[in-house]
Design an enzyme around this catalytic site. Structure first.
Site, PDB file in Angstrom:
ATOM      1  N   GLU A 166      10.707 -30.992  42.107  1.00 23.37           N
ATOM      2  CA  GLU A 166      11.842 -30.956  41.179  1.00 23.37           C
ATOM      3  C   GLU A 166      13.012 -30.154  41.733  1.00 23.37           C
ATOM      4  OE1 GLU A 166      10.858 -29.572  37.229  1.00 23.37           O
ATOM      5  OE2 GLU A 166      12.930 -29.703  36.535  1.00 23.37           O
TER       6      GLU A 166
ATOM      7  N   HIS B 205      14.639 -34.486  26.975  1.00 18.98           N
ATOM      8  CA  HIS B 205      13.485 -35.302  26.602  1.00 18.98           C
ATOM      9  C   HIS B 205      13.520 -35.606  25.114  1.00 18.98           C
ATOM     10  CE1 HIS B 205       9.408 -36.641  26.114  1.00 18.98           C
ATOM     11  NE2 HIS B 205       9.220 -36.599  27.406  1.00 18.98           N
TER      12      HIS B 205
ATOM     13  N   ARG C 154      14.289 -42.156  28.598  1.00 20.48           N
ATOM     14  CA  ARG C 154      14.458 -40.903  27.869  1.00 20.48           C
ATOM     15  C   ARG C 154      15.899 -40.615  27.482  1.00 20.48           C
ATOM     16  NH1 ARG C 154      10.174 -37.317  31.470  1.00 20.48           N
ATOM     17  NH2 ARG C 154       8.355 -38.256  30.516  1.00 20.48           N
TER      18      ARG C 154
ATOM     19  N   SER D  26       4.212 -35.427  24.443  1.00 20.59           N
ATOM     20  CA  SER D  26       4.280 -36.422  25.509  1.00 20.59           C
ATOM     21  C   SER D  26       4.966 -37.715  25.079  1.00 20.59           C
ATOM     22  CB  SER D  26       2.882 -36.774  25.989  1.00 20.59           C
ATOM     23  OG  SER D  26       2.946 -37.920  26.810  1.00 20.59           O
TER      24      SER D  26
ATOM     25  N   HIS E  95      14.362 -30.709  29.524  1.00 23.17           N
ATOM     26  CA  HIS E  95      13.007 -30.882  30.003  1.00 23.17           C
ATOM     27  C   HIS E  95      12.898 -30.858  31.526  1.00 23.17           C
ATOM     28  CE1 HIS E  95       9.009 -32.401  30.317  1.00 23.17           C
ATOM     29  NE2 HIS E  95       9.382 -33.542  30.837  1.00 23.17           N
TER      30      HIS E  95
ATOM     31  N   GLY F 254       6.492 -21.361  45.845  1.00 24.11           N
ATOM     32  CA  GLY F 254       6.155 -22.169  44.677  1.00 24.11           C
ATOM     33  C   GLY F 254       4.859 -22.925  44.935  1.00 24.11           C
TER      34      GLY F 254
ATOM     35  N   LEU G 249       2.905 -28.751  41.822  1.00 20.41           N
ATOM     36  CA  LEU G 249       2.403 -29.954  42.488  1.00 20.41           C
ATOM     37  C   LEU G 249       3.007 -30.119  43.872  1.00 20.41           C
ATOM     38  CD1 LEU G 249       2.134 -32.639  39.691  1.00 20.41           C
ATOM     39  CD2 LEU G 249       0.329 -31.367  40.824  1.00 20.41           C
TER      40      LEU G 249
END
Lengths: 671, 252
Positions: free
Chosen positions: A454, A267, A338, A285, A430, A41, A44
C-alpha cells in the site's frame, strides 16, 4: 521532459514480465550471503518480502513498530484475495483480472504493473495453500470463491471474514522459519525515523527502539519500505491506531517522489460514527454487499420518524424504501465499486435521508437474503410449505455461516441485532491508492530504495477494487521484488558491509535526535491528539469524498497554519529514553501535517474526477450519466509524482504519462 | 454527549519500567458515554492526565477491532474484561455502571514481564512460533496447484477455527498455571489438520512444546478458564489434539 523513467520492458504486455525475468541480472548464492537488506514494515508486503529475500540467501533486517510482525494492519483485512484461477469456470482469466483492475482504477494505473499483478495472482493462492493457509472450501474439498464489488466473476478466495489475518499469519510463519535460521533479524517495537543516503544510494536507516528510546543505526545494501498507507491523515479511518506515513514521508523528504496522494479510498460499508470521543472506525467487509441490500427511506417523513424512534426500519414496506444503488446502477446494483457506492451514500445523506441521529448512515439489509436462503434450505431439506418463521430460521443459519463473525462484531459495537434489523453503515477512509512513486522494479527515485504494498502508488490507479490489496501486497513481496532487487544488487557484490560510522549516518542520526529533543523540550499546552483531530476534520471536510477548488485552497492554508501551531504548542509528556507512546504519535502527526498539505495540493492540481478523487467541478452535466464523475483523459492521464522542495506547498510536479495500449479508455459505467 | 455519562473510579497498575517496582494508582474519569469502547475511555483518561501535566498510562493497542491481538489488560480480574468473545478494544462501556470502580492491571505471567504500566513483553510467543510454527516451503511460486490436494470442508473449517488465534495471551493471563497450551495447541492443530502440515508434524509439536516449557509457561490442569476468556473462542479440543500429537511424535 520528465525525469521519471518507469523502466517498463518493451514487447507485448503478455510477455513483458517473463522475458524481463529471463534477462535480469542475478546474484549467486555465495554472494547473497554478503548482502544485507532492510525491510521496514512486516505486513503482507514487508513480511512476504522479508521471508522470501531471506530464503534466497540475503541477510534481512526487518522492522515493525508492533510487538510482533503478526500484528501489522494487513491482519484486519476481512473479505478476501483476488486471483485469476477461473476455478468457477465463469470466464475469468489473467486478462480479465488485468482489465477489471485497470477499469476499476479508473484508468489511472500503469498497465504493465497491473498485468504483472494479474499474472502472478494465481501463484499466490498456490503458495498460501502450501503454507497451510486455511482458505474456505466447498464440500468436494476444493477451494471456494465469492464475488466482490466492481467485477462480474467470482474470483475472490477467502478465509471466513479473516482473510487478511490468515494470509498475514502465512507470511509471518515464513518469516519465523527464517528468523529461526538467523536469516532474518527481527526488530520488533522499532520505528524507522529516517533513511540514510550514501553516494546517492539508500544504505541504511535510523530507527528508534520503542522500549528503551535508544536511537540505532542500521546499514544495508538496499532498503525496502512496506509501511502501509496514510489513511490516518484523516485521524478517523479504518486503519490501526499506529498506522502511519512516517517511513514513506521520510524517504519522500530524502528524494523519493510521492505520487497521487489525493487518491484515497473511502470504503462504503463501515460502522457509522457515534460520538466525538471516537478513536477509529470499523469496517464491515464489502463481501456483505453480496447479500445485503442498501437503502434509505423514500420519504423524508419516514426518515424523521426513524430518527425520532417513532418508526423502525422494518416497519417500512418495500414501496417506501429507496434501494438507491439498484435504482441508479441496475447492471451492478449493490456491487458497484467502492468509490461509486460511497458517493451514492453521501448523496442520499446530504439530501437529508441519513437514518441515524448524525444524519450519516444508510441501511444494509439482509432480510431478502435470509428469505432467499431460507427457502432454498427448506427445499434442500424437503420441508413442504415451510412457515415464515422456519424460513427465517434456516436463512439466518446460512447468513451466520457466511458472515457470522462480522454480524457479531457489529452487534458488539452497536448493540443491535443485524439479523433482525438492518445494519447501519456509512463510508469511511480505508485505503490510500497514492503513495511513493516506483518504477517497474518497485524502486523509488532513489537508487536502492524500494517501496512495496500500500505504501507505493503503482497498481490501483485512482480506486482499488475489493480483495486486491492483499493480492498486491503478496505479489510485491513474494514474487516481484525478490526478482527485481537482485538486478540492482548484482552490482553490489564487491561492496562489502556498509559502515555506520560515516558522516551520512551522523547527520541522519543528529536530525532524528534534534527533533526528539525539540518535542521533549517544547513547552506547549496541547496534546498531539488535539492537533491530529483538527487535521482530520480539515481533511474530511475539504479533501474527503467530494472536493472543490475553494475547499482545497482553504485546506492547504489551514493545514499549513495548523502545522505552525503544532510546532509552537504541542505538548509531549514523559522523556525520550523510555517507552513513550505520546512521543511516537508526535512524530507521526508532524509528518501527517506535511503530507496533508501535499494531498490537498495534488487534489487541487487534478481538475478532473477519477476514482476516489471526485472534483465537484468535473461531473457529467447531462445524459444518462448525469452527476457521475467525469474524467479528463486529454489533460490528466498521468501520474502526478511530487518532488520535495522544503515545504509541502513548494513540491514540484513531475508527470509520468500513462499509455493505454492494451485497454481502450472508456467512461467507467456500472449502469 | 448528554449529561447521563458515567463517573468512574479507576485503579490502574503503574510501573515505570521493567526494573522498577509498580503500584496501583487511583484516577477518576467523568461523563463517560456508554457507547465508548474501553480503550476510548482510556484515551479520555490519558488526555486528562496530559492536560494536568501527568504522564499518560501506557497500554498496548493497535487495530481497535479485535484482530491484531495487541491489546491486553486484566480488567476487574478478567482478561479482556467482563464481556465474552471480545478483546479489550471491543469491550464497550455499556458493560459498566455509573459509580463503578474498575481495576486495570497488565496480563500477569512470569513469561510476560511488564515493560511499562500495562504493557507486557509477549516475545515468548514469538520464540515458540519460531521453534516450529510454520511449514517448510519456499515462496518460489512453483508449488503445485492450490486445488491439487482436496481437503475436506470439515478439516479446513476446523483448521480455520484453530488458526483464528490472535496471539494476545489472554489464555496465559487467565490460567492459574500461566499455561500457554491453548495458544500452542491452536497452532499445532491448524497444521496437524491439513495435509500440508503433516509432513513435519512430529518435529513441530516436539519443538514447539519444548520451547514453551523453556519459556516458563506452566502446565495445563484442564480448568478450561482459557477457553472461556479467549476472545476468539479457541476450543480446549486443541490442547487435547496437541497432547495426542505429542504422544504420537514421542513413540515414533
Amino acid at each position: 521532459m520528465s525525469v521519471l523513467d518507469s523502466k517498463v520492458p518493451k514487447g507485448p504486455i503478455k510477455d513483458k514480465w517473463t522475458s524481463y525475468k529471463d534477462k535480469i541480472n542475478l546474484v549467486n548464492p555465495a554472494n547473497k550471503r554478503n548482502i544485507d537488506i532492510i525491510v521496514v514494515g512486516t505486513g503482507l508486503a514487508g513480511g512476504s518480502a522479508a521471508a522470501t529475500l531471506a530464503e534466497l540467501g540475503y541477510n534481512v533486517k526487518a522492522f515493525a513498530y508492533q510487538d510482533s510482525p503478526r500484528r501489522a494492519h494487513s491482519i484486519a483485512a476481512q473479505g478476501g484475495i483476488n486471483a485469476a484461477k477461473n476455478y468457477m469456470g465463469d470466464g475469468d482469466s489473467v486478462y480479465r483480472l488485468f482489465y477489471d483492475t485497470v477499469k476499476g482504477g479508473d484508468y489511472r494505473s500503469r498497465e504493465a504493473n497491473v498485468y504483472r499483478l494479474a499474472e502472478v495472482s494465481a501463484n499466490i493462492i498456490d503458495q498460501c495453500v502450501a503454507q497451510g493457509v486455511p482458505f474456505a472450501r466447498d464440500y468436494g474439498g476444493l477451494l471456494d470463491n465469492r464475488s466482490f464489488g466492481g467485477v462480474l466473476v467470482s474470483r475472490t478466495f477467502y478465509a471466513k471474514g479473516q482473510t487478511g489475518q490468515q494470509l498475514l499469519l502465512g507470511a509471518y510463519s515464513a518469516m519465523n522459519r527464517q528468523i529461526a535460521r538467523g536469516k532474518i533479524q527481527m526488530y520488533n517495537r522499532h520505528e524507522m525515523l529516517d533513511v540514510v543516503i550514501v553516494d546517492e544510494k539508500a544504505r541504511g536507516i535510523i530507527a528508534r527502539n520503542l522500549i528503551t528510546g535508544e536511537i540505532e543505526r542500521h546499514s544495508a545494501h538496499a532498503v525496502v519500505v512496506g509501511s502501509g498507507g496514510y489513511g490516518n491523515v484523516y485521524f478517523l479511518s479504518t486503519n490501526a491506531m499506529g498506522s502511519n506515513a512516517t517511513a514513506a514521508w521520510k524517504i519522500h523528504k530524502k528524494g523519493a517522489f510521492f505520487a497521487n496522494p489525493c487518491y484515497t479510498q473511502i470504503h462504503p460499508t463501515c460502522i457509522p460514527r457515534s460520538g466525538d470521543y471516537q478513536s477509529k472506525l470499523t469496517l464491515m467487509s464489502e463481501s456483505l454487499r453480496n447479500d445485503g441490500r442498501i437503502w434509505v427511506p423514500k420519504n423524508l417523513e419516514d426518515v424523521k420518524a426513524i430518527r425520532e424512534g417513532r418508526k423502525k426500519p422494518t416497519d417500512l414496506s418495500e414501496d417506501e424504501r429507496d434501494y438507491y444503488l439498484e435504482r441508479r446502477y441496475p447492471a451492478f446494483g449493490n456491487l458497484v465499486p467502492r468509490d461509486v457506492a460511497s458517493r451514492a451514500a453521501k448523496e442520499r445523506c446530504d439530501a437529508g435521508y441519513g437514518v441515524n441521529a448524525t444524519g450519516e448512515a444508510v441501511y444494509l439489509d439482509f432480510a431478502s437474503a435470509i428469505e432467499r436462503y431460507g427457502k432454498e434450505q427448506a427445499k434442500i431439506q424437503g420441508i413442504d410449505n415451510p412457515s415464515k418463521a422456519k424460513i427465517t430460521e434456516l436463512g439466518e443459519k446460512i447468513v451466520e455461516a457466511k458472515y457470522g463473525n462480522l454480524f457479531q462484531m457489529y452487534e458488539k459495537i452497536v448493540d443491535d441485532n443485524p439479523y433482525k434489523t438492518p445494519m447501519m453503515i456509512y463510508p469511511a477512509v480505508h485505503y490510500t491508492m497514492g503513495g511513493v512513486w516506483v518504477d517497474y522494479n518497485l524502486m523509488t527515485t532513489v537508487p536502492g530504495l524500494y517501496c512495496i504494498g500500500e505504501a507505493n502508488f503503482s497498481d490501483h490507479g485512482a480506486n482499488r477494487l475489493g480483495a486486491s490489496a492483499l493480492m498486491q501486497g503478496l505479489a510485491d513481496g513474494y514474487f516481484v521484488l525478490p526478482y527485481t532487487i537482485g538486478d540492482y544488487l548484482s552490482e553490489d557484490i564487491r561492496t562489502g558491509a556498509i559502515p555506520t560510522d560515516s558522516k551520512e549516518f551522523d547527520e541522519a542520526e543528529k536530525s532524528v535526535k534534534d527533533r526528539i529533543d525539540f518535542f521533549m523540550n517544547n513547552k506547549g499546552s496541547k496534546s498531539v491528539d488535539y492537533f491530529h483531530k483538527r487535521l482530520g476534520k480539515i481533511m474530511w471536510d475539504k479533501a474527503g469524498m467530494s472536493r472543490n477548488e475553494k475547499g482545497l485552497k482553504e485546506a492547504m492554508s489551514e493545514i499549513k497554519a495548523l502545522r505552525e501551531e503544532f510546532w509552537k504548542d504541542v505538548k509531549v509528556p514523559g522523556s525520550a529514553n523510555e517507552m513513550n507512546p505520546e512521543l511516537e504519535k508526535a512524530g507521526r502527526v508532524a509528518d501527517f501535517l506535511e503530507l496533508g498539505e501535499l494531498f490537498a495540493k495534488d487534489a487541487l492540481m487534478r481538475e478532473e474526477s477519477c476514482g476516489g478523487h471526485f472534483r465537484e467541478e468535473s461531473a457529467e452535466e447531462s445524459g444518462p450519466q448525469k452527476g457521475e464523475a467525469k474524467r479528463d483523459d486529454k489533460n490528466f492521464a498521468f501520474v502526478a509524482a511530487w518532488e520535495y522542495k522544503g515545504e509541502p506547498g513548494d513540491a514540484v510536479l513531475h508527470k509520468e504519462e500513462l499509455e493505454f495500449k492494451d485497454i481502450e479508455l472508456k467512461q467507467r459505467s456500472y449502469k | 454527549m448528554s449529561g447521563k455519562g458515567m463517573n468512574l473510579t479507576l485503579k490502574i497498575w503503574r510501573q515505570k519500567d521493567a526494573q522498577s517496582k509498580g503500584k496501583m494508582q487511583t484516577y477518576k474519569v467523568n461523563d463517560i458515554s456508554e457507547h465508548m469502547s474501553f480503550l476510548e475511555m482510556m484515551d479520555v483518561l490519558n488526555e486528562q492526565l496530559i492536560a494536568e501535566g501527568d504522564e499518560p498510562v501506557a497500554f498496548d493497542h493497535d487495530c481497535r477491532e479485535g484482530i491484531c491481538g495487541m491489546c491486553s489488560l486484566y480488567i476487574n480480574g478478567e482478561a479482556h474484561g467482563p464481556d465474552r468473545g471480545v478483546t479489550t478494544c471491543q469491550l464497550h462501556m455499556r458493560m459498566f455502571n455509573d459509580g463503578d470502580t474498575i481495576y486495570i492491571e497488565p496480563f500477569r505471567a512470569a513469561a510476560f514481564p511488564v515493560i511499562k504500566d500495562l504493557v507486557v513483553d509477549r516475545s515468548a510467543f514469538e520464540r515458540i512460533q519460531q521453534a516450529g510454527g510454520y511449514i517448510s516451503v519456499n515462496t518460489s511460486g512453483n508449488t503445485q496447484d492450490a486445488n491439487a490436494i482436496p481437503i475436506s470442508k470439515h478439516a479446513a473449517d476446523e483448521a480455520m477455527d484453530a488458526a483464528t488465534c490472535i496471539g494476545c495471551g489472554a489464555c496465559v493471563a487467565t490460567c492459574k498455571n500461566s499455561s500457554a497450551m491453548l495458544f500452542v495447541g491452536a497452532k499445532v492443530s491448524q497444521y496437524a489438520l491439513l495435509p500440508q502440515g503433516q509432513i513435519e508434524a512430529a518435529d513441530r509439536v516436539k519443538n514447539m512444546v519444548a520451547q514453551m516449557d523453556l519459556e516458563g509457561f506452566g502446565n495445563c490442569t484442564n480448568t478450561g478458564a482459557c477457553e472461556i476468556e479467549c476472545p476468539k473462542g479457541i476450543s480446549l479440543d486443541n490442547i487435547a489434539r496437541m497432547n495426542r500429537e505429542l504422544i504420537k511424535a514421542s513413540v515414533k
